[in-house]
Design a protein around this motif. Structure first.
Motif, PDB file in Angstrom:
ATOM      1  N   UNK A 216      40.010  14.091 -28.674  1.00 21.53           N
ATOM      2  CA  UNK A 216      39.046  15.191 -28.719  1.00 21.53           C
ATOM      3  C   UNK A 216      37.728  14.759 -28.093  1.00 21.53           C
ATOM      4  N   UNK A 217      37.315  13.524 -28.430  1.00 23.41           N
ATOM      5  CA  UNK A 217      36.067  13.012 -27.869  1.00 23.41           C
ATOM      6  C   UNK A 217      36.162  12.910 -26.344  1.00 23.41           C
ATOM      7  N   UNK A 218      37.324  12.436 -25.869  1.00 22.66           N
ATOM      8  CA  UNK A 218      37.533  12.324 -24.424  1.00 22.66           C
ATOM      9  C   UNK A 218      37.410  13.694 -23.781  1.00 22.66           C
ATOM     10  N   UNK A 219      38.105  14.661 -24.363  1.00 23.78           N
ATOM     11  CA  UNK A 219      38.088  16.025 -23.812  1.00 23.78           C
ATOM     12  C   UNK A 219      36.657  16.561 -23.748  1.00 23.78           C
ATOM     13  N   UNK A 220      35.888  16.256 -24.784  1.00 29.03           N
ATOM     14  CA  UNK A 220      34.513  16.765 -24.849  1.00 29.03           C
ATOM     15  C   UNK A 220      33.609  16.099 -23.809  1.00 29.03           C
ATOM     16  N   UNK A 221      34.044  14.960 -23.281  1.00 29.39           N
ATOM     17  CA  UNK A 221      33.249  14.263 -22.272  1.00 29.39           C
ATOM     18  C   UNK A 221      33.513  14.802 -20.864  1.00 29.39           C
ATOM     19  N   UNK A 222      34.574  15.587 -20.736  1.00 27.07           N
ATOM     20  CA  UNK A 222      34.866  16.186 -19.424  1.00 27.07           C
ATOM     21  C   UNK A 222      34.001  17.433 -19.263  1.00 27.07           C
ATOM     22  N   UNK A 223      33.189  17.427 -18.212  1.00 25.81           N
ATOM     23  CA  UNK A 223      32.241  18.515 -17.978  1.00 25.81           C
ATOM     24  C   UNK A 223      32.827  19.480 -16.947  1.00 25.81           C
ATOM     25  N   UNK A 224      32.765  20.760 -17.227  1.00 28.83           N
ATOM     26  CA  UNK A 224      33.235  21.750 -16.250  1.00 28.83           C
ATOM     27  C   UNK A 224      32.107  22.085 -15.287  1.00 28.83           C
ATOM     28  N   UNK A 225      32.357  21.816 -14.018  1.00 27.33           N
ATOM     29  CA  UNK A 225      31.359  22.081 -12.978  1.00 27.33           C
ATOM     30  C   UNK A 225      31.773  23.315 -12.174  1.00 27.33           C
ATOM     31  N   UNK A 226      30.843  24.197 -11.919  1.00 28.58           N
ATOM     32  CA  UNK A 226      31.110  25.360 -11.063  1.00 28.58           C
ATOM     33  C   UNK A 226      30.794  25.021  -9.611  1.00 28.58           C
ATOM     34  N   UNK A 227      31.629  25.470  -8.679  1.00 32.36           N
ATOM     35  CA  UNK A 227      31.314  25.363  -7.252  1.00 32.36           C
ATOM     36  C   UNK A 227      31.318  26.762  -6.674  1.00 32.36           C
ATOM     37  N   UNK A 228      30.227  27.136  -6.057  1.00 32.88           N
ATOM     38  CA  UNK A 228      30.071  28.488  -5.537  1.00 32.88           C
ATOM     39  C   UNK A 228      29.805  28.413  -4.044  1.00 32.88           C
ATOM     40  N   UNK A 229      30.548  29.184  -3.280  1.00 29.65           N
ATOM     41  CA  UNK A 229      30.355  29.209  -1.832  1.00 29.65           C
ATOM     42  C   UNK A 229      29.199  30.148  -1.493  1.00 29.65           C
ATOM     43  N   UNK A 230      28.242  29.644  -0.725  1.00 29.58           N
ATOM     44  CA  UNK A 230      27.091  30.450  -0.297  1.00 29.58           C
ATOM     45  C   UNK A 230      27.192  30.717   1.197  1.00 29.58           C
TER      46      UNK A 230
ATOM     47  N   UNK B 230      27.598  24.869  -0.436  1.00 22.94           N
ATOM     48  CA  UNK B 230      28.412  24.898  -1.641  1.00 22.94           C
ATOM     49  C   UNK B 230      27.520  24.441  -2.777  1.00 22.94           C
ATOM     50  N   UNK B 231      27.298  25.349  -3.696  1.00 23.94           N
ATOM     51  CA  UNK B 231      26.385  25.101  -4.808  1.00 23.94           C
ATOM     52  C   UNK B 231      27.196  24.602  -6.006  1.00 23.94           C
ATOM     53  N   UNK B 232      26.978  23.354  -6.365  1.00 22.81           N
ATOM     54  CA  UNK B 232      27.642  22.790  -7.547  1.00 22.81           C
ATOM     55  C   UNK B 232      26.684  22.856  -8.730  1.00 22.81           C
ATOM     56  N   UNK B 233      27.180  23.290  -9.871  1.00 27.87           N
ATOM     57  CA  UNK B 233      26.312  23.472 -11.034  1.00 27.87           C
ATOM     58  C   UNK B 233      27.016  23.143 -12.334  1.00 27.87           C
ATOM     59  N   UNK B 234      26.251  22.632 -13.264  1.00 31.31           N
ATOM     60  CA  UNK B 234      26.703  22.519 -14.650  1.00 31.31           C
ATOM     61  C   UNK B 234      25.891  23.551 -15.425  1.00 31.31           C
ATOM     62  N   UNK B 235      26.587  24.483 -16.069  1.00 33.46           N
ATOM     63  CA  UNK B 235      25.890  25.606 -16.712  1.00 33.46           C
ATOM     64  C   UNK B 235      26.305  25.718 -18.181  1.00 33.46           C
ATOM     65  N   UNK B 236      25.538  26.518 -18.915  1.00 30.85           N
ATOM     66  CA  UNK B 236      25.745  26.615 -20.371  1.00 30.85           C
ATOM     67  C   UNK B 236      27.100  27.214 -20.759  1.00 30.85           C
TER      68      UNK B 236
END
Lengths: 155, 155, 155, 155
Positions: A10-24, A58-64
């Motif tokens: 569970x801790x490992x899973x929680x350390x994986x961050x979902x990043x968004x990539x958006x094409x501009x 390409x806009x990479x973001x970590x969002x809430x």
């Protein structure tokens, strides 16, 4: 023992961050639009970086709220993807980031890209590697300060 | 009046941040090497971002001593360039970054790329535009919190 | 049998094309300089493509004498690398290129990038994959027209 | 005189090539899909080049029917843009391309990217600059062999 393993997983899973990539398609105008849509939808941006060509970005973001963020952007016809990154903090001192990268390098984990900022006494890094789970384990094993998804999203 | 103008000009100059761009022939190995060289030379990294292709990367960085950093990297045969960016802080709330980008957009200042991180109550942004000086003036005129070179380098 | 294998191996090796990648700090000026240096050194360019960011470029090229080309550019302080690509021709008809890419896709060979031009009755493609040797074997097995290094360099 | 100007203007317009840029979220799979859609819709590809990041690609193409091509890709939910490039041919000899680039460089026309292939006695180049119309006029004034849209699309 079993509980311990599940907790670790569970801790490992929680350390994986979902990043968004958006094409501009158009760097300036569309960039502004993305952040405006996030404002209207109460989505916060924890980290961002643009990988650019002459004409596009390409806009990479970590969002809430990554899934909600993806959905509201798709509604507005943006091309959006979610990929996995990790995030960690190092002391904001010369050589501290080199130490973290050396840990990954020694474990033969290759880095595709990273972005980060130093504020006060710490440097905060988001990093994309070819093996996110192994990268997390190596950094943990070496007492590096990983930042969990739940911590980063609320920053 | 004259003194006032000179002071303003000095302030403007101090808001222009020198960004290093380093070509990485091999993303993982060379990335680690750059930060190691900085550690040995006591150079601190305030912000960084990698623009990547499949094989290569371009590492953009704001560092404590840009000219010294360029020189030590060139000695090790890295391709290094210095370009000008600006840096500013916004409240770490949904929509705050959109407001800053809107100011630039309304003034027809186009953005080539940006990178940033939110920590605690603030978001810190480094931004490259086609007209760095006008971008500074527009953000100042709208009471945005610009970060000076001297403040950023010592972060 | 042994001779047959060695011949096949030689043929395989000859199908691997050496591609030069050159970092351009300043797209316009340096681009011109590269081709001028090649002119002076009698090096011919068979194919080229620029992967670009707002400020920089990476010039990929297939040239008549890759090692000599690398050396003359390095003398002029360019960052140069050699990587392996393959080249093939398809009929210049709608769908012909799709057929070639499908062969690679079915064999789970992933493509990092490609560039090409159609002239008269044929389309000529240079392609970078994660597994150059397997890509060659799959395309050969499916009667695609591979272009050997020796043929391409003298084009 | 008036007729002469209109004719020249028409000739200039015909020298402007419409280039498609398609965002590939997933380089291998989507690349194949684009060319398959073109095959089904009888659209021919005259030139192509991928500008890539670690994860994504931007596929630039000159095709037989640019507007139709854009529409069929948009129907399949691709992000597609049309931008203007020029195309020209040089002798396939060392230094010939340098000469063309020097003409643009002397006229202070900056180049964002280019891609090309040499076949037989000629090299064919597609080039994106910040001032497409001036680039055409400078190349024409210097007797370079421009390729018109109508010629390129039917190649």
């Amino acid at each position: 023992m079993f509980v311990f393993c599940v907790l670790n997983l569970l801790k490992l899973k929680n350390m994986i961050i979902k990043q968004l990539s958006v094409f501009l398609e158009n760097k300036s105008g569309r960039l502004h639009e993305v952040f405006e849509i996030f404002g209207e939808n109460n989505i916060n941006v924890s980290a961002c970086s643009v990988a650019d060509t002459s004409e596009f970005g390409i806009l990479r973001m970590i969002v809430s709220e990554p899934e909600k963020a993806r959905d509201v952007l798709k509604e507005k016809l943006f091309s959006v993807n979610i990929s996995e990154v990790i995030s960690f903090a190092t002391p904001n001192t010369p050589g501290a980031l080199a130490k973290a990268l050396q840990i990954l390098s020694k474990a033969n984990i290759s880095i595709e890209y990273l972005y980060g900022f130093s504020v006060g006494e710490k440097s905060f890094i988001a990093l994309r590697s070819d093996n996110v789970e192994q990268a997390i384990m190596e950094l943990q094993r070496n007492q590096m300060e990983l930042i969990s998804a739940s911590d980063l999203y609320k920053f």
